[in-house]
Design an enzyme around this catalytic site. Structure first.
Site, PDB file in Angstrom:
ATOM      1  N   HIS A 121       0.829  -1.215   0.000  1.00 25.22           N
ATOM      2  CA  HIS A 121       0.000   0.000   0.000  1.00 25.22           C
ATOM      3  C   HIS A 121       0.857   1.256   0.000  1.00 25.22           C
ATOM      4  CE1 HIS A 121      -3.172   2.675   2.121  1.00 25.22           C
ATOM      5  NE2 HIS A 121      -3.314   2.737   0.818  1.00 25.22           N
TER       6      HIS A 121
ATOM      7  N   ASN B 239      -5.002   4.619   7.626  1.00 22.47           N
ATOM      8  CA  ASN B 239      -6.378   5.071   7.407  1.00 22.47           C
ATOM      9  C   ASN B 239      -7.285   4.784   8.593  1.00 22.47           C
ATOM     10  OD1 ASN B 239      -6.120   6.402   5.004  1.00 22.47           O
ATOM     11  ND2 ASN B 239      -6.430   4.573   3.773  1.00 22.47           N
TER      12      ASN B 239
HETATM   13  P1  NAI Z   1      -7.151   5.914 -10.971  1.00 23.31           P
HETATM   14  O1  NAI Z   1      -8.596   5.980 -11.307  1.00 23.31           O
HETATM   15  O2  NAI Z   1      -6.302   7.139 -11.082  1.00 23.31           O
HETATM   16  O3  NAI Z   1      -6.470   4.796 -11.878  1.00 23.31           O
HETATM   17  C1  NAI Z   1      -6.983   3.496 -12.065  1.00 23.31           C
HETATM   18  C2  NAI Z   1      -6.518   2.991 -13.415  1.00 23.31           C
HETATM   19  O4  NAI Z   1      -6.822   1.609 -13.488  1.00 23.31           O
HETATM   20  C3  NAI Z   1      -7.214   3.672 -14.591  1.00 23.31           C
HETATM   21  O5  NAI Z   1      -6.235   4.118 -15.496  1.00 23.31           O
HETATM   22  C4  NAI Z   1      -8.078   2.575 -15.213  1.00 23.31           C
HETATM   23  O6  NAI Z   1      -8.126   2.664 -16.617  1.00 23.31           O
HETATM   24  C5  NAI Z   1      -7.332   1.330 -14.789  1.00 23.31           C
HETATM   25  N1  NAI Z   1      -8.166   0.144 -14.675  1.00 23.31           N
HETATM   26  C6  NAI Z   1      -9.384   0.046 -14.130  1.00 23.31           C
HETATM   27  N2  NAI Z   1      -9.806  -1.235 -14.198  1.00 23.31           N
HETATM   28  C7  NAI Z   1      -8.825  -1.940 -14.772  1.00 23.31           C
HETATM   29  C8  NAI Z   1      -8.651  -3.312 -15.075  1.00 23.31           C
HETATM   30  N3  NAI Z   1      -9.593  -4.214 -14.837  1.00 23.31           N
HETATM   31  N4  NAI Z   1      -7.487  -3.678 -15.650  1.00 23.31           N
HETATM   32  C9  NAI Z   1      -6.531  -2.779 -15.905  1.00 23.31           C
HETATM   33  N5  NAI Z   1      -6.632  -1.462 -15.630  1.00 23.31           N
HETATM   34  C10 NAI Z   1      -7.775  -1.065 -15.074  1.00 23.31           C
HETATM   35  O7  NAI Z   1      -7.085   5.280  -9.511  1.00 23.31           O
HETATM   36  P2  NAI Z   1      -5.930   5.469  -8.406  1.00 23.31           P
HETATM   37  O8  NAI Z   1      -6.227   6.636  -7.581  1.00 23.31           O
HETATM   38  O9  NAI Z   1      -4.601   5.344  -9.082  1.00 23.31           O
HETATM   39  O10 NAI Z   1      -6.198   4.172  -7.491  1.00 23.31           O
HETATM   40  C11 NAI Z   1      -5.844   2.877  -7.901  1.00 23.31           C
HETATM   41  C12 NAI Z   1      -5.829   1.944  -6.702  1.00 23.31           C
HETATM   42  O11 NAI Z   1      -4.928   2.455  -5.715  1.00 23.31           O
HETATM   43  C13 NAI Z   1      -7.155   1.761  -5.976  1.00 23.31           C
HETATM   44  O12 NAI Z   1      -7.203   0.446  -5.479  1.00 23.31           O
HETATM   45  C14 NAI Z   1      -7.068   2.746  -4.837  1.00 23.31           C
HETATM   46  O13 NAI Z   1      -7.888   2.379  -3.759  1.00 23.31           O
HETATM   47  C15 NAI Z   1      -5.599   2.616  -4.465  1.00 23.31           C
HETATM   48  N6  NAI Z   1      -5.019   3.773  -3.787  1.00 23.31           N
HETATM   49  C16 NAI Z   1      -5.345   5.054  -4.154  1.00 23.31           C
HETATM   50  C17 NAI Z   1      -4.767   6.138  -3.491  1.00 23.31           C
HETATM   51  C18 NAI Z   1      -5.095   7.534  -3.892  1.00 23.31           C
HETATM   52  O14 NAI Z   1      -4.836   8.452  -3.097  1.00 23.31           O
HETATM   53  N7  NAI Z   1      -5.625   7.781  -5.079  1.00 23.31           N
HETATM   54  C19 NAI Z   1      -3.822   5.937  -2.389  1.00 23.31           C
HETATM   55  C20 NAI Z   1      -3.484   4.553  -2.141  1.00 23.31           C
HETATM   56  C21 NAI Z   1      -4.103   3.531  -2.802  1.00 23.31           C
END
Ligand code: NAI
Length: 513
Positions: free
Chosen positions: A146, A196
């Protein structure tokens, strides 16, 4: 034997090229691994690659990265929109949409594609690593990795073990994260992991104080920022995170702990979300971000004359440096014997000034038979804080109040008054952070050292909550919480069994030595 970090030749596959995935790919490539950056959408991969290129170029422009290293990191990155070409990866990190079924299906696909000894990692912030692993043939090969946002800058990485995670897998990821220049901590797969979960009271207590209309957000923000050294006040931080996101995390932790009152979400925040006042991103939250809008100033008491002498009665515990500061400012200090350790106060004119112990000033005034009672909020360092926060008993006279304020102003302190809420704002926040951290230790979510490290590096707290409790004394922190618990009659303020245990043994601390 300590487990080794992954060899730099091991290929890393990052799935999801959004904010987190591209940040993680940046870190892995810069650390020397060949990296595949995968997304289902080509535009997403392109955007992710462009974001990495921009970040790395920025580091070069700031003299933080050599041009040759930048070029080498870029050369190590391969954008892909199909998984098959990445079948030789030894570590896959998923950072896709936060949905259990979608993540399980992806992980199953990865398990079938990669070698059996490959490690699978999830960057989930809120889903169960155990539940994700249950979909796999080899759940032992899966762990949480994480990262915090933005991944290249935030040092903390929580290494999260599900029920089936092999210890060697968690240890390898721990060593690897360290080799990547990160600060890793071990955590167990429980809602919110460490950060968190332990951070919830930072928002919750400030929201409670606001709900009692004790002070404006700007005053409470200034209290926690200037008085305690938190990098941002809770209201400005919620505005930055976005109330939709912050409220959703609070709700999910509350639901995941089966409605434990400790995590009760705030109606104030629910209202903001309902109104679309999501914070900076929508132009308005607790603060107005319109260009023409003036930022409200924190409340500061007007100047008063103050006294040229005061008397310290007994032991002031954490507030001792305040007296030295007043003395250095020319206030004459006399001392008189008092009662038990930390039970002291300062006589200023007709007023008594004491450090809060979690009771309201009005209750304490009644119990101690002193009408002119003024309570002092916790400061991290009274010798250096620019601001102190005070509350006064309902019966405190204006002259007595003005004498306290004016005397503190003599030492250059800005004095903010908040209404007479139990534990003011800094003390109850720090006590509840320590309480939550103590429960996390008790429940084996992480060690005391790892939990403090997680809060320092994951949220930039000036000090770990357990080290803070050690400095204040576990008995004092437990007493504050007991008083809050009695005041509100809510189990939300129940004292962690571990804190109670330490409080009963003078000298015992969360951190030994
Ligand atoms: P984001 O929405 O910026 O990016 C997600 C990406 O994954 C998108 O480019 C999308 O096209 C792609 N995607 C979605 N479904 C897919 C699939 N089945 N196969 C391949 N690609 C796929 O989201 P973000 O913010 O980068 O978050 C991603 C993960 O990281 C989530 O699990 C989130 O909970 C976790 N996370 C987010 C944080 C944040 O502050 N944004 C901090 C720590 C963890």
């Amino acid at each position: 034997m300590t487990t080794q970090a992954l060899d730099k030749r091991v290929k890393v596959l990052v799935i999801g090229a959004g904010a987190m995935g591209s940040g993680i790919a940046h870190v892995a490539a810069l650390a020397g691994h060949p990296v595949y950056l995968f997304d289902t959408r080509w535009e997403a991969v392109e955007r992710g690659m462009a974001a990495i290129a921009k970040d790395l170029a920025f580091l070069v422009s700031r003299g933080k990265l050599a041009e040759a290293e930048r070029a080498a990191a870029i050369a190590r990155l391969t954008p892909v929109t199909e998984l098959a070409p990445a079948a030789d990866a030894g570590l896959a990190i998923e950072a896709i949409v936060e949905n259990l079924e979608v993540k399980q299906s992806l992980l199953r696909e990865l398990e079938a594609l990669l070698a059996p000894e490959a490690i699978l990692a999830t960057n989930t912030s809120s889903l169960s690593v155990t539940a994700m692993g249950a979909a796999l043939v080899r759940p032992g090969r899966l762990a949480g990795l994480h990262f915090f946002n933005p991944a290249p800058r935030m040092k903390l990485v929580e290494i999260v073990s599900g029920l089936a995670t092999e210890p060697a897998v968690a240890e390898c990821l721990h060593a690897t994260a360290r080799a990547w220049g990160k600060v890793p901590v071990y955590a167990k797969s429980t809602p919110g992991f460490i950060v968190n979960r332990v951070a919830r009271p930072y928002y919750a207590e400030a929201l409670r104080v606001l709900a009692e209309d004790a002070a404006a957000p700007a005053t409470l923000d200034a209290a926690l920022r200037e008085g305690c050294g938190f990098p941002m006040g809770p209201f400005e931080l919620m505005d930055l995170i976005g109330h939709d996101v912050n409220f959703a995390v609070t709700r999910s932790v509350f639901d995941a702990y089966f409605g434990d009152r400790r995590f009760t979400p705030s109606l104030i925040q629910q209202e903001l979300v309902a109104a679309g006042r999501l914070g900076r991103k929508s132009g308005r939250g607790f603060y107005d971000y319109a260009e023409a809008a003036a930022r409200p100033e924190p409340e500061a008491e007007p100047a008063h004359a103050g006294e040229s002498r005061l008397t310290v009665v007994g032991d002031l515990a954490a507030a001792v440096p305040l007296v030295a500061r007043l003395e250095a400012a020319g206030v004459e200090v006399r001392r008189a014997p008092g009662e038990g350790a930390g039970q002291g106060w300062i006589e200023i004119g007709a007023a008594r000034l004491a450090l809060s112990d979690g009771r309201t000033a009005t209750r304490r005034a009644a119990e101690e038979g002193v009408a002119n009672l003024v309570l002092l909020d916790l400061a991290r360092d009274y010798a250096a804080t620019p601001r102190v926060v005070l509350a006064r008993a309902d019966k405190c006279g204006h002259g007595a109040w003005a004498a306290v304020v004016g005397t503190l102003q003599r030492a250059g302190l800005v004095v903010s008054r908040i209404d007479d809420v139990a534990g003011l704002v800094c003390l109850r926040t720090v006590a509840m952070l320590a309480n939550e951290a103590a429960d996390a230790v008790l429940q084996g979510i992480g060690s005391a050292a790892d939990i403090d490290t997680a809060m320092r590096y994951g949220t930039n707290y000036p000090q770990g909550p357990l080290a803070w409790a050690d400095a204040l004394g576990p008995a004092f922190v437990a007493a504050v919480l007991r008083n809050l618990c009695e005041h509100y009659g809510e189990e939300r303020y129940r004292v962690s069994p571990l804190l109670q245990r330490l409080a009963l043994q003078p000298g015992r601390r969360f951190h030994a030595g």
